[in-house]
Design a protein around this motif. Structure first.
Motif, short mmCIF file in Angstrom:
data_model
loop_
_atom_site.label_atom_id
_atom_site.label_comp_id
_atom_site.label_asym_id
_atom_site.label_seq_id
_atom_site.Cartn_x
_atom_site.Cartn_y
_atom_site.Cartn_z
N GLN A 64 0.82 -1.21 0.00
CA GLN A 64 0.00 0.00 0.00
C GLN A 64 0.85 1.26 0.00
OE1 GLN A 64 -2.64 0.24 3.35
NE2 GLN A 64 -3.37 2.28 2.83
N GLN A 195 -8.40 -3.70 -4.50
CA GLN A 195 -7.61 -3.57 -3.27
C GLN A 195 -8.48 -3.66 -2.03
OE1 GLN A 195 -5.93 0.24 -4.30
NE2 GLN A 195 -4.02 -0.65 -5.04
N TYR A 200 -4.21 -5.13 -0.82
CA TYR A 200 -3.26 -4.44 -1.69
C TYR A 200 -2.31 -5.40 -2.39
CZ TYR A 200 -4.70 0.25 -0.33
OH TYR A 200 -5.40 1.41 -0.17
#
Length: 450
Positions: A64, A195, A200
């Motif tokens: 992320q 996501q 992610y």
């Protein structure tokens, strides 16, 4: 820390909202440990720290945030053995991210084991000046590596530095041959939804699969490059726009038929493309690359296996607008922020600021539904619709890419911060706060939208 010269510039900040600011990921379950690092690395030296208390969460945060540096508190691994870190360490090493392990006690066996994995190992009683010096030394070492490589470590595709060199080459060739070249920006559709649904890491895998698919589908003379965090740029020498668009339609159709195995099961995806051809050799590299991404006023939901003719907007670069919404039940805070943030975007955006005492009043104002870019500064506790409810509604009912959200609150517990980040906050600051730091963080958030 006045005797330590930071003199550090973060590399490839297209992968982060914290442009030109080192981003540190800390694996830790000890509040005292975190407080020490925040005091001497974040408050005194301008670095940004995110924390995780376990390895799986840290790996998710890695994808992320794309951190510049990782710090691990050895108390998390002493009982299970250093081998539990192998997967996470490999992720860091593959991406040239240095690791520092902090020992909470002197154990030679553990120290030697950590030294085999980490770039640096320190004791819990390390002096602050030594800590900062070691961190900066490893960050500079990483910068030297990133300056020399031309491959994006996250995807294995040519990186942005390589792209700049290729565009320069194409412009020089255009001056000699007068033959146009085309460039195509490609991006996975609905990536924020992927996501949010799968994590992610799975979103990153889908991006990587797209890069590998295009890389294996183009001519030897063509080349693909990573462009910012979510997309790629395909350079097609001696190619006109019409031929490039035909190619993208074919590739989009083929990619949509593929299925990819992930840890969350089998998934599929689509991508969209924006095609431009270049015929003016007097354009600069920066002008060419500025044109590549999708226009900000084109909603993400409108893109699905879509090919856009970007040449039509070739000369329509105008000053973008930024709407700043301050949502706080403290009238003094609202008025102070309105005054302090009037010039926050410098010359990059035209700024409009409005303030609201709670989330309900904000959503009742149709102002927030305009097709513009928004920065929301949100208090946590308010009488009608608190900060978390505002975040939840923004991230589930609106085009999340148009809204940058910063939490500004007196709540400073780990649980509160974690909850806000999970709900979609792009940054989090605790009251009382420094105006200078707030302005710096907001500017970095804004620059991440370019």
């Amino acid at each position: 820390m006045n005797d330590v010269n930071l003199n550090y510039e973060a590399k490839d900040r297209s992968h982060s909202t914290f442009e030109n600011q080192p981003l540190l990921l800390v694996l830790n379950d000890d509040p005292e440990f975190l407080s020490f690092y925040k005091e001497h690395l974040e408050k005194e030296n301008g670095m940004v720290i995110f924390e995780s208390d376990n390895q799986p969460k840290a790996a998710e945060l890695f994808y992320q945030l794309y951190p510049d540096y990782v710090i691990i508190n050895a108390s998390l691994i002493a009982d299970d053995g250093v081998h539990v870190l192998n997967g996470f360490v490999q992720l860091c090493q593959d991406n040239h991210v240095p690791i520092l392990i902090s020992l909470d006690k002197e154990d030679l066996k553990l120290r030697y084991a950590c030294m085999a994995l980490a770039d640096d190992v320190i004791g819990s009683r390390v002096e602050p000046v030594e800590l900062v010096t070691r961190v900066i030394r490893n960050l500079r070492k990483r910068n030297r590596i990133l300056d020399q490589i031309l491959i994006d470590p996250m995807t294995g595709i040519n990186n942005y530095n390589n792209l700049q060199q290729e565009v320069e080459h194409q412009l020089n060739d255009l001056k000699r041959s007068h033959e146009p070249f085309a460039m195509v920006y490609v991006q996975v559709d609905d990536l924020p939804i992927v996501q949010e649904t799968y994590g992610y890491a799975i979103g990153h895998q889908l991006v990587k699969e797209l890069g590998e698919f295009i890389q294996n589908s183009i001519r030897p003379a063509d080349s693909l490059y990573r462009f910012h965090r979510e997309g790629f740029v395909l350079v097609l020498p001696k190619t006109v726009k019409e031929d490039a668009m035909k190619l993208m339609y074919r590739l989009i159709e083929r990619f949509a038929q593929l299925r990819f195995q992930t840890t969350a099961g089998e998934i599929s995806g689509t991508f969209s493309a924006r095609v431009l051809d270049f015929m003016d050799p007097l354009q600069t590299i920066e002008q060419c690359l500025t044109l590549m991404p999708f226009p900000k006023d084109k909603a993400v939901a409108d893109r699905k296996a879509w090919v856009m003719d970007g040449t039509a907007t070739f000369t329509s670069i105008t000053l973008r607008k930024l709407k700043v919404g301050i949502i706080d039940d403290d009238r003094l805070i609202r008025e102070m922020l309105k005054h302090q943030l009037e010039d926050i975007a410098d010359q990059d955006f035209e700024v409009e600021i409005r303030a609201y005492p709670d989330g309900e009043e904000f959503f009742n104002d149709p102002w927030h539904r305009q097709n513009e870019r928004f920065l929301l500064i949100i208090d946590r506790i308010m009488p009608k619709m608190d900060g978390l409810e505002v975040l939840q509604k923004i991230r589930t009912q609106y085009d999340r890419r148009r809204y940058l959200c910063m939490m500004l609150t007196s709540r400073d517990s780990e649980e509160e911060i974690s909850m806000a980040i999970q709900r979609g906050a792009n940054d989090y600051m605790v009251k009382p706060f420094s105006i200078k730091e707030l302005r710096a963080r907001i500017r970095r958030l804004i620059r991440g939208t370019r």
